[in-house]
Design a protein around this motif. Structure first.
Motif, short mmCIF file in Angstrom:
data_model
loop_
_atom_site.label_atom_id
_atom_site.label_comp_id
_atom_site.label_asym_id
_atom_site.label_seq_id
_atom_site.Cartn_x
_atom_site.Cartn_y
_atom_site.Cartn_z
N MET A 1 0.84 -1.19 0.00
CA MET A 1 0.00 0.00 0.00
C MET A 1 0.88 1.25 0.00
O MET A 1 1.90 1.31 0.67
N SER A 2 0.46 2.26 -0.75
CA SER A 2 1.25 3.48 -0.84
C SER A 2 0.95 4.42 0.32
O SER A 2 -0.13 4.40 0.89
N ASP A 3 1.93 5.23 0.64
CA ASP A 3 1.76 6.24 1.68
C ASP A 3 1.03 7.45 1.16
O ASP A 3 0.28 8.09 1.86
N THR A 4 1.28 7.79 -0.11
CA THR A 4 0.70 8.98 -0.72
C THR A 4 0.18 8.63 -2.11
O THR A 4 0.87 8.01 -2.90
N ARG A 5 -1.04 9.07 -2.38
CA ARG A 5 -1.66 8.84 -3.69
C ARG A 5 -1.83 10.18 -4.41
O ARG A 5 -2.45 11.09 -3.86
N VAL A 34 4.91 6.29 -3.11
CA VAL A 34 4.01 7.23 -3.77
C VAL A 34 3.38 6.55 -4.97
O VAL A 34 4.07 6.03 -5.84
N GLU A 35 2.07 6.52 -4.97
CA GLU A 35 1.32 5.95 -6.10
C GLU A 35 0.80 7.10 -6.95
O GLU A 35 -0.01 7.90 -6.48
N LEU A 36 1.26 7.19 -8.17
CA LEU A 36 0.87 8.24 -9.08
C LEU A 36 0.01 7.62 -10.17
O LEU A 36 0.49 6.75 -10.89
N THR A 37 -1.24 8.04 -10.27
CA THR A 37 -2.18 7.45 -11.23
C THR A 37 -2.64 8.50 -12.23
O THR A 37 -3.14 9.56 -11.84
N ILE A 38 -2.46 8.20 -13.51
CA ILE A 38 -2.94 9.09 -14.56
C ILE A 38 -4.39 8.72 -14.85
O ILE A 38 -4.69 7.59 -15.24
N PHE A 39 -5.30 9.69 -14.68
CA PHE A 39 -6.72 9.45 -14.94
C PHE A 39 -6.93 9.38 -16.45
O PHE A 39 -6.51 10.26 -17.19
N GLU A 40 -7.58 8.32 -16.89
CA GLU A 40 -7.71 8.06 -18.32
C GLU A 40 -9.03 8.51 -18.95
O GLU A 40 -9.20 8.38 -20.15
N GLY A 41 -9.96 9.05 -18.18
CA GLY A 41 -11.30 9.29 -18.73
C GLY A 41 -11.69 10.73 -19.00
O GLY A 41 -12.88 11.01 -19.17
N LEU A 42 -10.75 11.66 -19.05
CA LEU A 42 -11.15 13.07 -19.23
C LEU A 42 -11.90 13.31 -20.53
O LEU A 42 -12.82 14.12 -20.57
N GLY A 43 -11.56 12.60 -21.58
CA GLY A 43 -12.22 12.78 -22.87
C GLY A 43 -13.66 12.29 -22.88
O GLY A 43 -14.42 12.62 -23.79
N ALA A 175 7.66 15.74 -5.30
CA ALA A 175 8.10 15.74 -3.89
C ALA A 175 7.37 16.82 -3.10
O ALA A 175 6.98 16.60 -1.94
N ALA A 176 7.16 17.99 -3.70
CA ALA A 176 6.43 19.06 -3.02
C ALA A 176 4.99 18.65 -2.74
O ALA A 176 4.44 18.96 -1.66
N LEU A 177 4.37 17.96 -3.68
CA LEU A 177 2.99 17.46 -3.47
C LEU A 177 2.96 16.46 -2.32
O LEU A 177 2.06 16.50 -1.47
N VAL A 178 3.92 15.56 -2.30
CA VAL A 178 3.99 14.54 -1.24
C VAL A 178 4.18 15.22 0.11
O VAL A 178 3.48 14.91 1.08
N ASP A 179 5.11 16.17 0.19
CA ASP A 179 5.35 16.88 1.45
C ASP A 179 4.11 17.62 1.92
O ASP A 179 3.78 17.59 3.10
N ALA A 180 3.42 18.29 1.00
CA ALA A 180 2.21 19.04 1.36
C ALA A 180 1.10 18.11 1.84
O ALA A 180 0.39 18.43 2.79
N SER A 181 0.97 16.96 1.20
CA SER A 181 -0.10 16.03 1.62
C SER A 181 0.22 15.43 2.99
O SER A 181 -0.66 15.23 3.81
N LYS A 182 1.50 15.15 3.25
CA LYS A 182 1.90 14.61 4.55
C LYS A 182 1.73 15.66 5.64
O LYS A 182 1.35 15.34 6.77
N ALA A 183 1.97 16.92 5.31
CA ALA A 183 1.77 18.01 6.28
C ALA A 183 0.31 18.13 6.66
O ALA A 183 -0.02 18.41 7.82
N LEU A 184 -0.62 17.90 5.70
CA LEU A 184 -2.04 17.94 6.01
C LEU A 184 -2.43 16.82 6.96
O LEU A 184 -3.25 17.03 7.86
N VAL A 185 -1.87 15.65 6.74
CA VAL A 185 -2.20 14.49 7.57
C VAL A 185 -1.71 14.70 9.01
O VAL A 185 -2.41 14.36 9.96
#
Length: 187
Positions: A1-5, A34-43, A175-185
């Motif tokens: 399981m990832s720590d940050t999505r 870190v699990e990074l997922t590209i959303f495929e359904g915008l179109g 990395a900045a996104l990961v740090d910001a999300s961990k700071a929220l938690v």
């Protein structure tokens, strides 16, 4: 399981777009955990319409987008520039994520924007407009940002992840996104 999505939305629907490749670079350089997922359904999203966006409604594609954003700890948007601004598909996704007003799936989430373009302007107008729309939608828009210009000369036939400087810069935004999300938690 990832720590940050991290959910990634790409403003170009073209399979071979450099912006898609920048999103793939972000996934490749994401740190362990870190699990990074590209959303495929915008179109597949219908244009935002408040008449159909009512409590209890099931809207194909929108429900998946909102669920993916709600489950994510942070969002990364990667955008080209179409006629001097944000591609409609990306702006439409932001509109869907901003609702219901004040409680949308982007509310208070750390968000960052990367733009890329063959032009020396580096899609900066689209970049700035995307940041503005995310802020109005309630996202916590980070100072971490990246605009990549001259992509044809910079990458040629190579994938952006093969460019050490760009891979490092994209990694810094992730990395900045990961740090910001961990700071929220931990707050």
């Amino acid at each position: 399981m990832s720590d940050t999505r991290v959910l990634v939305l790409v403003g170009s629907l073209r399979a071979g777009s450099v912006n898609r490749q920048v999103a793939e670079t972000a996934a490749a350089v994401a740190p362990e955990g870190v699990e990074l997922t590209i959303f495929e359904g915008l179109g597949n999203l219908p244009f935002y319409n408040e008449d159909v966006d009512v409590p209890g409604a099931t809207i194909a594609g929108v429900d998946e987008l909102r669920a993916a954003a709600a489950e994510a700890d942070a969002l990364l948007l990667v955008t080209p520039e179409y006629n001097g601004t944000v591609p409609a598909v990306l702006k439409n996704a932001i509109d869907w994520l901003s609702r219901p007003y004040g409680a949308g799936a982007v509310k208070d989430k750390p968000v960052a924007v990367i733009s890329a373009s063959p032009s020396p302007n580096a899609a900066k107008w689209a970049h700035d407009d995307t940041r503005k729309a995310l802020g109005v939608a309630g996202g916590n828009v980070l100072a971490a940002e990246l605009s990549i210009g001259g992509t044809i000369q910079k990458f040629g036939d190579q994938h952006p992840r093969e460019n050490a400087e760009v891979a490092q810069q994209v990694g810094a935004v992730v990395a900045a996104l990961v740090d910001a999300s961990k700071a929220l938690v931990s707050a």
